[in-house]
Design a protein around this motif. Structure first.
Motif, PDB file in Angstrom:
ATOM      1  N   ALA A   1      26.582  -5.708  63.661  1.00 41.13           N
ATOM      2  CA  ALA A   1      26.902  -7.125  63.500  1.00 41.13           C
ATOM      3  C   ALA A   1      28.293  -7.387  62.948  1.00 41.13           C
ATOM      4  CB  ALA A   1      25.857  -7.779  62.599  1.00 41.13           C
ATOM      5  N   ILE A   2      28.638  -6.800  61.852  1.00 49.35           N
ATOM      6  CA  ILE A   2      29.858  -7.173  61.140  1.00 49.35           C
ATOM      7  C   ILE A   2      31.111  -6.641  61.823  1.00 49.35           C
ATOM      8  CG2 ILE A   2      31.086  -6.974  58.946  1.00 49.35           C
ATOM      9  CD1 ILE A   2      28.291  -6.861  57.617  1.00 49.35           C
ATOM     10  N   ARG A   3      31.114  -5.401  62.211  1.00 46.53           N
ATOM     11  CA  ARG A   3      32.304  -4.777  62.797  1.00 46.53           C
ATOM     12  C   ARG A   3      32.736  -5.449  64.110  1.00 46.53           C
ATOM     13  NH1 ARG A   3      33.026   1.210  64.947  1.00 46.53           N
ATOM     14  NH2 ARG A   3      35.282   1.359  64.843  1.00 46.53           N
ATOM     15  N   PRO A   4      31.834  -5.708  65.067  1.00 45.16           N
ATOM     16  CA  PRO A   4      32.260  -6.390  66.301  1.00 45.16           C
ATOM     17  C   PRO A   4      32.766  -7.808  66.046  1.00 45.16           C
ATOM     18  CG  PRO A   4      30.160  -5.307  66.641  1.00 45.16           C
ATOM     19  CD  PRO A   4      30.463  -5.212  65.180  1.00 45.16           C
ATOM     20  N   GLN A   5      32.180  -8.481  65.068  1.00 42.63           N
ATOM     21  CA  GLN A   5      32.624  -9.834  64.753  1.00 42.63           C
ATOM     22  C   GLN A   5      34.051  -9.812  64.203  1.00 42.63           C
ATOM     23  OE1 GLN A   5      30.187 -11.860  61.901  1.00 42.63           O
ATOM     24  NE2 GLN A   5      31.215 -13.805  62.188  1.00 42.63           N
ATOM     25  N   ARG A   6      34.362  -8.864  63.356  1.00 45.67           N
ATOM     26  CA  ARG A   6      35.722  -8.750  62.820  1.00 45.67           C
ATOM     27  C   ARG A   6      36.720  -8.419  63.919  1.00 45.67           C
ATOM     28  NH1 ARG A   6      35.011  -5.658  57.037  1.00 45.67           N
ATOM     29  NH2 ARG A   6      34.080  -7.428  55.942  1.00 45.67           N
ATOM     30  N   LYS A   7      36.324  -7.562  64.850  1.00 41.61           N
ATOM     31  CA  LYS A   7      37.199  -7.205  65.971  1.00 41.61           C
ATOM     32  C   LYS A   7      37.481  -8.431  66.828  1.00 41.61           C
ATOM     33  CE  LYS A   7      37.559  -4.156  69.946  1.00 41.61           C
ATOM     34  NZ  LYS A   7      36.892  -3.168  70.787  1.00 41.61           N
ATOM     35  N   GLN A   8      36.459  -9.222  67.119  1.00 41.54           N
ATOM     36  CA  GLN A   8      36.633 -10.429  67.913  1.00 41.54           C
ATOM     37  C   GLN A   8      37.526 -11.438  67.188  1.00 41.54           C
ATOM     38  OE1 GLN A   8      33.000 -12.549  68.715  1.00 41.54           O
ATOM     39  NE2 GLN A   8      33.895 -13.675  70.420  1.00 41.54           N
ATOM     40  N   GLN A   9      37.382 -11.538  65.882  1.00 42.86           N
ATOM     41  CA  GLN A   9      38.203 -12.450  65.095  1.00 42.86           C
ATOM     42  C   GLN A   9      39.670 -12.028  65.129  1.00 42.86           C
ATOM     43  OE1 GLN A   9      37.068 -12.657  60.963  1.00 42.86           O
ATOM     44  NE2 GLN A   9      37.748 -14.778  60.796  1.00 42.86           N
ATOM     45  N   LYS A  10      39.940 -10.730  65.056  1.00 45.39           N
ATOM     46  CA  LYS A  10      41.318 -10.236  65.141  1.00 45.39           C
ATOM     47  C   LYS A  10      41.915 -10.518  66.510  1.00 45.39           C
ATOM     48  CE  LYS A  10      41.051  -6.556  61.714  1.00 45.39           C
ATOM     49  NZ  LYS A  10      41.103  -5.108  61.469  1.00 45.39           N
ATOM     50  N   GLU A  11      41.125 -10.363  67.577  1.00 45.77           N
ATOM     51  CA  GLU A  11      41.611 -10.656  68.925  1.00 45.77           C
ATOM     52  C   GLU A  11      41.940 -12.140  69.071  1.00 45.77           C
ATOM     53  OE1 GLU A  11      38.473  -9.245  71.426  1.00 45.77           O
ATOM     54  OE2 GLU A  11      39.091  -7.142  71.247  1.00 45.77           O
TER      55      GLU A  11
END
Length: 91
Positions: free
Chosen positions: A22-32
């Motif tokens: 949950a947390i790691r993919p959300q952070r990646k999407q936020q950075k993109e």
């Protein structure tokens, strides 16, 4: 004693799995998304979070002015965060 150690390891594994799911993919999407917003330029075609297509005609620090339609009369200032997709201007 062994039972308590088992539960501690079990909880650590569950928390680790939640991080990777949950947390790691959300952070990646936020950075993109932040990178996309930082690369906005005048002339880019954009899709807003409201579903409207337009062209950026001016950019300030935290807002953009987007022109909608072909008659060039509908210009709306909006926050950069309201941009959902960007298609770069050609050349």
């Amino acid at each position: 004693m062994d039972n308590a150690l088992f539960w501690i390891i079990y909880v650590v594994v569950i928390v680790g799995a939640m991080y990777f799911i949950a947390i790691r993919p959300q952070r990646k999407q936020q950075k993109e998304l932040q990178a996309m917003i930082a690369s906005l330029e005048i002339g880019d075609s954009v899709l807003t979070s409201g579903g409207f297509y337009g062209v950026i005609i001016d950019i300030t620090e935290d807002t953009v002015i987007v022109e909608f339609g072909s008659n060039k009369n509908c210009r709306i200032p909006m926050q950069k965060q309201a941009i959902a997709q960007v298609e770069k201007a050609n050349g």
